[in-house]
Motif scaffolding. Sequence first.
Motif, short mmCIF file in Angstrom:
data_model
loop_
_atom_site.label_atom_id
_atom_site.label_comp_id
_atom_site.label_asym_id
_atom_site.label_seq_id
_atom_site.Cartn_x
_atom_site.Cartn_y
_atom_site.Cartn_z
N PRO A 24 36.00 36.16 24.31
CA PRO A 24 35.52 35.62 25.59
C PRO A 24 34.00 35.44 25.60
N ASP A 25 33.54 34.38 26.24
CA ASP A 25 32.11 34.11 26.33
C ASP A 25 31.57 34.78 27.59
N LEU A 26 30.79 35.85 27.39
CA LEU A 26 30.27 36.61 28.54
C LEU A 26 28.78 36.33 28.74
N SER A 27 28.37 35.09 28.43
CA SER A 27 26.94 34.76 28.54
C SER A 27 26.55 34.29 29.95
N CYS A 28 27.54 34.20 30.86
CA CYS A 28 27.23 33.76 32.23
C CYS A 28 26.88 34.97 33.10
N ARG A 81 28.59 44.67 24.85
CA ARG A 81 27.18 45.07 24.75
C ARG A 81 26.25 43.87 24.95
N GLN A 82 26.71 42.69 24.53
CA GLN A 82 25.90 41.47 24.66
C GLN A 82 26.09 40.76 26.01
N SER A 83 27.02 41.28 26.83
CA SER A 83 27.41 40.58 28.05
C SER A 83 26.24 40.41 29.02
N ARG A 84 26.20 39.23 29.68
CA ARG A 84 25.18 39.00 30.71
C ARG A 84 25.81 38.97 32.10
N VAL A 85 27.10 39.29 32.17
CA VAL A 85 27.79 39.25 33.47
C VAL A 85 27.21 40.32 34.40
N LYS A 86 26.74 39.88 35.57
CA LYS A 86 26.12 40.80 36.53
C LYS A 86 26.96 40.94 37.81
N THR A 87 27.73 39.88 38.13
CA THR A 87 28.50 39.88 39.38
C THR A 87 29.94 39.47 39.09
N VAL A 88 30.89 40.21 39.65
CA VAL A 88 32.31 39.87 39.51
C VAL A 88 32.93 39.77 40.90
N TRP A 89 33.53 38.60 41.18
CA TRP A 89 34.24 38.41 42.45
C TRP A 89 35.74 38.51 42.20
N LEU A 90 36.44 39.24 43.05
CA LEU A 90 37.90 39.29 43.00
C LEU A 90 38.43 38.53 44.21
N VAL A 91 39.14 37.44 43.95
CA VAL A 91 39.52 36.50 45.00
C VAL A 91 41.01 36.65 45.34
N GLY A 131 30.87 31.25 35.50
CA GLY A 131 31.01 30.73 34.15
C GLY A 131 32.26 31.25 33.45
N LEU A 132 32.95 32.18 34.11
CA LEU A 132 34.15 32.78 33.53
C LEU A 132 35.19 32.94 34.62
N VAL A 133 36.43 32.49 34.35
CA VAL A 133 37.51 32.62 35.32
C VAL A 133 38.66 33.37 34.66
N LEU A 134 39.08 34.46 35.28
CA LEU A 134 40.21 35.24 34.75
C LEU A 134 41.33 35.22 35.78
N SER A 135 42.53 34.75 35.40
CA SER A 135 43.61 34.70 36.37
C SER A 135 44.45 35.96 36.25
N SER A 136 44.65 36.62 37.40
CA SER A 136 45.39 37.87 37.42
C SER A 136 46.36 37.84 38.59
N ILE A 137 47.25 36.83 38.57
CA ILE A 137 48.15 36.63 39.72
C ILE A 137 49.57 37.07 39.39
N GLY A 138 49.71 37.86 38.33
CA GLY A 138 51.04 38.40 38.04
C GLY A 138 51.53 38.07 36.64
N TYR A 139 52.60 38.77 36.29
CA TYR A 139 53.20 38.66 34.96
C TYR A 139 54.58 38.06 35.10
N LYS A 140 55.14 37.59 33.98
CA LYS A 140 56.53 37.19 34.05
C LYS A 140 57.22 37.45 32.71
N SER A 141 58.51 37.74 32.77
CA SER A 141 59.27 38.02 31.56
C SER A 141 59.73 36.72 30.92
N ARG A 142 59.97 36.80 29.62
CA ARG A 142 60.52 35.66 28.88
C ARG A 142 61.97 35.96 28.53
N PRO A 143 62.80 34.91 28.38
CA PRO A 143 64.15 35.14 27.85
C PRO A 143 64.03 35.61 26.39
#
Length: 439
Positions: free
Chosen positions: A120-124, A164-174, A302-314
């Motif tokens: 993941p690019d954590l330069s934002c 360690r190299q990350s520049r992420v300073k703010t995280v919003w959970l929507v 600069g980074l979007v992580l989707s965490s709206i749930g999991y689903k099973s596969r057949p």
Amino acid sequence: MEDKDREHPQAHVDIYEKQPVPFGLVRFGVAPDHPEVKNVINTFTQTAHCGRCAFWGNVEVGRDVTVPELREAYHAVVLSYGAEDHRALEIPGEELPGVCSARAFVGWYNGLPENQELKPDLSCDTAVILGQGNVALDVARILLTPPEHLEKTDITKAALDVLRQSRVKTVWLVGRRGPLQVAFTIKELREMIQLPGTRPILDPVDFLGLQDRLKEVPRPRKRLTELLLRTAMEKPGPEEAARRASASRAWGLRFFRSPQQVLPSPDGRGAAGVRLAVTRLEGVGEATRAVPTGAMEDLPCGLVLSSIGYKSRPIDPSVPFDSKLGVIPNVEGRVTDVPGLYCSGWVKRGPTGVIATTMTDSFLTGQMLLQDLKAGLLPSGPRPGSAAIQALLSSRGVQPVSFSDWEKLDAEEVARGQGTGRPREKLVDPQEMLHLLGH
């Protein structure tokens, strides 16, 4: 599985696992800074040492061996392979670089082989997590925890180097809904509020009138909401105020917002933000729905992580599967219309609940199996069990990993971690694992 074993002194239980290593979600899902949650590994290890239990790793059911082949070889088969897929956002821009699922991000920092290419690019400076459950909080916490606090955990070396190299300073959970509908639990929230070097951002407007509605809320939800309310509304004491003032990082909850589109950066090679529809709530209690008001707003990131749930596969064409609900159709763990086939966990009930709820659920499935055995509903004659399956696997060039093989890999991980004072340095490459075992 352990319960079944205790209840039936002649039972032999074989565990087939896709990964070369055991422990599934405990190893690849639980956050590295929650080692106490991993203590269940000790119980699993005791069970695996029982002479009537065997572990067969590096065997993918549905590919290396089919469910009908397993059913032929055993008196009963239990499917408990969980929900390994993530629910897609299904919005434009989801495919842009800089957008990934929280599930893949968790797999990446926990050493799940299939996610090691993520990088993941954590330069934002701003990340947005879509979703407000415990996984969303885990991801936010790992992004914001000072890296030196992670140095003594079993997070992978590669992930630690990137963080360690990350520049992420703010995280919003929507979240689409409001404070009364968040899906995380109080322990995880408290940990987030107290995170070193980090301050919470909660908009008091989101909490207006909430105090009066607490009376009709069930107790765990009430305690959680009270903690959110205090954090949003009350002026912190001098010590906490000083701590927040000196914090270089921040996280916040954005309520009543539904993602419509990931906005591309000018060169189209990344994400520049998320377009959100403003929502309001209709209905009451748990059945409350978010409906759009027509207003829109853009949240730059600069980074979007989707965490709206999991689903099973057949898993196999022979096993019925409800793709709408993402579960194997079953009654109390008995797979519909397939005698001798059972399921437990998320593939049985859907992707909700914590480790303890899933454990209780698997005990129930074990009890149903025992009831069917006592009632004479399972095949009566002898079955070959693993001997038949081993012959099949060997003819297909599949080399299973045993529990004693795992103990060699475990010792290697622990030894590699000792140099840097870590509990272990996880092996993340299945080929390297098999090579170390001389396969």
